[in-house]
Design an enzyme around this catalytic site. Structure first.
Site, mmCIF file in Angstrom:
data_model
loop_
_atom_site.group_PDB
_atom_site.id
_atom_site.type_symbol
_atom_site.label_atom_id
_atom_site.label_comp_id
_atom_site.label_asym_id
_atom_site.label_seq_id
_atom_site.Cartn_x
_atom_site.Cartn_y
_atom_site.Cartn_z
ATOM 1 N N ASP A 16 -11.139 -19.048 33.530
ATOM 2 C CA ASP A 16 -11.569 -18.509 32.238
ATOM 3 C C ASP A 16 -12.430 -17.257 32.373
ATOM 4 O O ASP A 16 -12.619 -16.530 31.412
ATOM 5 C CB ASP A 16 -12.342 -19.588 31.451
ATOM 6 C CG ASP A 16 -11.424 -20.708 31.023
ATOM 7 O OD1 ASP A 16 -10.262 -20.418 30.682
ATOM 8 O OD2 ASP A 16 -11.853 -21.869 31.041
ATOM 9 N N ARG A 61 -20.797 -20.417 28.240
ATOM 10 C CA ARG A 61 -20.035 -20.121 29.460
ATOM 11 C C ARG A 61 -20.091 -18.640 29.851
ATOM 12 O O ARG A 61 -19.531 -18.257 30.867
ATOM 13 C CB ARG A 61 -18.572 -20.562 29.276
ATOM 14 C CG ARG A 61 -18.410 -22.070 29.071
ATOM 15 C CD ARG A 61 -16.998 -22.535 29.358
ATOM 16 N NE ARG A 61 -16.619 -22.200 30.712
ATOM 17 C CZ ARG A 61 -15.367 -22.238 31.171
ATOM 18 N NH1 ARG A 61 -14.393 -22.615 30.367
ATOM 19 N NH2 ARG A 61 -15.099 -21.910 32.421
ATOM 20 N N ARG A 113 -11.354 -19.741 21.283
ATOM 21 C CA ARG A 113 -12.080 -19.023 22.339
ATOM 22 C C ARG A 113 -11.735 -17.531 22.428
ATOM 23 O O ARG A 113 -12.491 -16.758 23.018
ATOM 24 C CB ARG A 113 -11.793 -19.673 23.693
ATOM 25 C CG ARG A 113 -12.279 -21.107 23.816
ATOM 26 C CD ARG A 113 -13.779 -21.182 23.944
ATOM 27 N NE ARG A 113 -14.256 -22.552 24.008
ATOM 28 C CZ ARG A 113 -14.326 -23.261 25.136
ATOM 29 N NH1 ARG A 113 -13.952 -22.723 26.269
ATOM 30 N NH2 ARG A 113 -14.785 -24.500 25.114
ATOM 31 N N HIS A 116 -6.762 -23.891 24.684
ATOM 32 C CA HIS A 116 -6.246 -22.594 25.140
ATOM 33 C C HIS A 116 -4.716 -22.556 25.054
ATOM 34 O O HIS A 116 -4.071 -23.608 25.031
ATOM 35 C CB HIS A 116 -6.599 -22.386 26.623
ATOM 36 C CG HIS A 116 -8.047 -22.164 26.906
ATOM 37 N ND1 HIS A 116 -8.716 -22.825 27.909
ATOM 38 C CD2 HIS A 116 -8.955 -21.340 26.334
ATOM 39 C CE1 HIS A 116 -9.979 -22.410 27.950
ATOM 40 N NE2 HIS A 116 -10.159 -21.516 27.000
ATOM 41 N N CYS A 152 -6.486 -23.658 35.436
ATOM 42 C CA CYS A 152 -7.847 -23.192 35.136
ATOM 43 C C CYS A 152 -8.797 -23.330 36.316
ATOM 44 O O CYS A 152 -9.910 -22.835 36.277
ATOM 45 C CB CYS A 152 -8.398 -23.897 33.918
ATOM 46 S SG CYS A 152 -8.648 -25.620 34.146
HETATM 47 C C1 CIR Z 1 -14.281 -25.781 28.332
HETATM 48 O O1 CIR Z 1 -14.260 -26.408 27.272
HETATM 49 O O2 CIR Z 1 -14.476 -24.577 28.362
HETATM 50 C C2 CIR Z 1 -14.047 -26.517 29.626
HETATM 51 N N1 CIR Z 1 -14.571 -27.832 29.519
HETATM 52 C C3 CIR Z 1 -12.580 -26.570 29.956
HETATM 53 C C4 CIR Z 1 -12.006 -25.234 30.258
HETATM 54 C C5 CIR Z 1 -10.592 -25.307 30.730
HETATM 55 N N2 CIR Z 1 -10.085 -24.031 31.019
HETATM 56 C C6 CIR Z 1 -8.810 -23.733 31.123
HETATM 57 O O3 CIR Z 1 -7.959 -24.564 30.923
HETATM 58 N N3 CIR Z 1 -8.481 -22.474 31.399
#
Ligand code: CIR
Length: 268
Positions: A65, A84, A129, A159, A247
């Site tokens: 991310d 984040r 997001r 996502h 991710c």
């Molecule tokens: C979030 O909510 O940001 C994290 N717990 C999970 C992010 C997962 N990211 C992704 O699939 N690229």
């Protein structure tokens, strides 16, 4: 040489963001599963570069991310989740020695999990997001590489790549009804089984294997029947925090070193 940039699981993973409450998250189990994931990447021939984990960022293991590599540019993300945003520092540091860096600026937001590169095409999820401003900034980076951006609205998922995942250069694994499939154009589709929505994650590896998360046997069979060389790993604890297999890494080909022009150096 292909590199996998990954980041370890902090103890604070127990407090990772998640859409639904559930049993408490177990950082020890997540770390074990993450280790198996990293081992699978290494066995496929990726050079592993592991960034130090960061206890102040429970979600930092989801390194995808934080940045997106497009051509010779690393686009440093600006997450739609404010908690984040500071994860990007070490990721920027690792990528800036290899790529030109660009950063998404406010009010733009973008999570790497919304950016899908497949067959030279770029699809970006408009999600909780990632907003239009972030998408426009990404498109401006992609334009000089003659890469157009296709925007895909994401419904009921975190996502784009929570529900649409590349399984090869022209095929995606799709959760039914999660996106308007017209936006996916001519891509081939394998559907996630109805009883397994949001349970199957996949990542095509450089050696031709397809890494698939456990817990979705019917979808896994569909992928096998479609001819994929499937390798299943358990990522359940990472998935419990809304993560998937893409991710957990940023995969990139090391840029070629710049060879100095010998004439400019005064040599024949
Ligand atoms: C979030 O909510 O940001 C994290 N717990 C999970 C992010 C997962 N990211 C992704 O699939 N690229």
């Amino acid at each position: 040489m292909e590199t996998a940039l990954v980041r370890g699981v902090p103890d604070s993973f127990a407090h990772a963001l998640r859409a639904d409450s559930g049993p408490a998250l177990d950082p020890y189990l997540a770390r074990k599963q993450h280790g198996e994931y990293v081992a699978a990447l290494a066995s496929a021939g990726y050079v592993i570069e592991e960034l130090a984990t960061d206890e102040s960022h429970p979600d930092c293991v989801f390194v995808e991310d934080a940045a997106v590599v497009i051509g010779s540019v690393a686009v440093i993300a600006r997450s739609g989740a404010a908690s984040r945003r500071e994860e990007v520092g070490p990721v920027r540091e690792a990528l800036s020695s290899r790529f030109t860096c660009a950063a998404i600026q406010a009010p733009g937001t973008l999570d790497g999990g919304d950016v899908m590169q497949i067959g030279g095409q770029l699809y970006v999820g408009r999600s909780k997001r990632t907003n239009d401003d972030g998408i426009a900034q990404l498109a401006a980076v992609a334009a000089p590489f003659r890469i157009d951006v296709t925007v895909v609205d994401v419904r009921g998922a975190l996502h784009l790549k929570s529900v649409v995942l590349p399984v090869d250069d022209e095929t995606v694994l799709v959760t039914p009804d999660a996106v308007d499939e017209v936006a996916l154009g001519g891509l081939g589709i394998v559907y996630e089984a109805d009883t397994e929505h949001h349970r199957c994650s996949a990542l095509p590896l450089r050696d031709g294997r397809l890494l698939v998360s456990g817990g979705a046997p019917e979808t896994t069979n569909r992928l096998k029947n479609a001819g994929y060389d499937v390798d299943v790993i358990d990522a359940s604890e990472l998935q419990a925090a809304d993560g998937g297999l893409t991710c957990l890494s940023i995969l990139f080909t090391e840029p070629l070193p710049v060879v100095p022009d010998q004439h400019e150096n005064g040599k024949p």
